[in-house]
Design an enzyme around this catalytic site. Structure first.
Site, mmCIF file in Angstrom:
data_model
loop_
_atom_site.group_PDB
_atom_site.id
_atom_site.type_symbol
_atom_site.label_atom_id
_atom_site.label_comp_id
_atom_site.label_asym_id
_atom_site.label_seq_id
_atom_site.Cartn_x
_atom_site.Cartn_y
_atom_site.Cartn_z
ATOM 1 N N ASP A 8 4.818 -7.224 -16.286
ATOM 2 C CA ASP A 8 5.043 -8.011 -17.503
ATOM 3 C C ASP A 8 6.365 -8.761 -17.309
ATOM 4 O O ASP A 8 6.941 -8.762 -16.208
ATOM 5 C CB ASP A 8 5.005 -7.120 -18.760
ATOM 6 N N CYS A 66 7.083 -2.900 -15.182
ATOM 7 C CA CYS A 66 7.452 -3.402 -16.513
ATOM 8 C C CYS A 66 8.925 -3.030 -16.716
ATOM 9 O O CYS A 66 9.614 -2.703 -15.737
ATOM 10 C CB CYS A 66 6.530 -2.882 -17.622
HETATM 11 C C1 RB5 Z 1 8.857 -5.041 -22.911
HETATM 12 O O1 RB5 Z 1 9.913 -5.402 -23.748
HETATM 13 C C2 RB5 Z 1 8.917 -3.552 -22.588
HETATM 14 O O2 RB5 Z 1 8.556 -2.819 -23.707
HETATM 15 C C3 RB5 Z 1 8.031 -3.236 -21.411
HETATM 16 O O3 RB5 Z 1 8.426 -4.003 -20.316
HETATM 17 C C4 RB5 Z 1 7.999 -1.804 -20.918
HETATM 18 O O4 RB5 Z 1 9.279 -1.310 -20.712
HETATM 19 C C5 RB5 Z 1 7.128 -0.885 -21.671
HETATM 20 O O5 RB5 Z 1 6.945 0.295 -21.311
#
Ligand code: RB5
Length: 144
Positions: A8, A66
């Site tokens: 992400d 992420c």
């Molecule tokens: C995004 O802000 C964040 O919540 C995501 O990258 C991750 O850390 C979720 O587990």
């Protein structure tokens, strides 16, 4: 080995660094499933896409990133056949291959620095599953 990689926005910068490392390896071909910028997106979409690439055999293994590695690893682990290990140390990377036969690696772009993340990735790529009693347990996971 074909490696699917996805992140992400919170993992995007580290994903790009991991790709630089993977490009240096002659034994790896990269399939990048996005995201392609730091614009906010939803990590379940990318964890699922990468998990499905591995589970379907389009990729041999997957790497997801992420912010913490937590959300995207949860998403990947919901795909049947995926054993995704979130690793924050080289020792965890070694053990998640030797004991869990992890076919996916999760990393935290905001929690693990680049240099350590690359050492984790290298260890995870180069460590074999031990089989034996661990196979019985990974079979149990796969049958859940
Ligand atoms: C995004 O802000 C964040 O919540 C995501 O990258 C991750 O850390 C979720 O587990």
């Amino acid at each position: 080995m074909i490696i699917a990689i996805a992140s992400d926005h919170g993992g995007y910068a580290l994903k790009e660094k991991i790709k630089e490392y993977l490009r240096e390896r002659e034994d790896v071909k990269i399939v990048d499933l996005g995201t392609n910028s730091e614009e906010s997106v939803d990590y379940p979409v990318y964890g699922k896409a990468c998990g499905e690439a591995v589970a379907s055999g389009k990729a041999d293994r997957g790497i997801v990133v992420c912010g913490t590695g937590i959300g995207i690893s949860i998403a990947a682990n919901k795909v049947k056949g995926i054993r995704c290990g979130l690793c924050t140390s080289v020792e965890m990377a070694r053990l998640t291959r030797q004991h869990n036969n992890a076919n996916m690696l999760a990393l935290g772009g905001r929690t693990t620095d680049e240099e350590l993340a690359i050492r984790i990735t290298e260890t995870w790529l180069d460590t074999e599953f031990e089989g034996g009693r661990h196979k019985r347990r990974t079979d149990m996971l796969d049958n859940m």
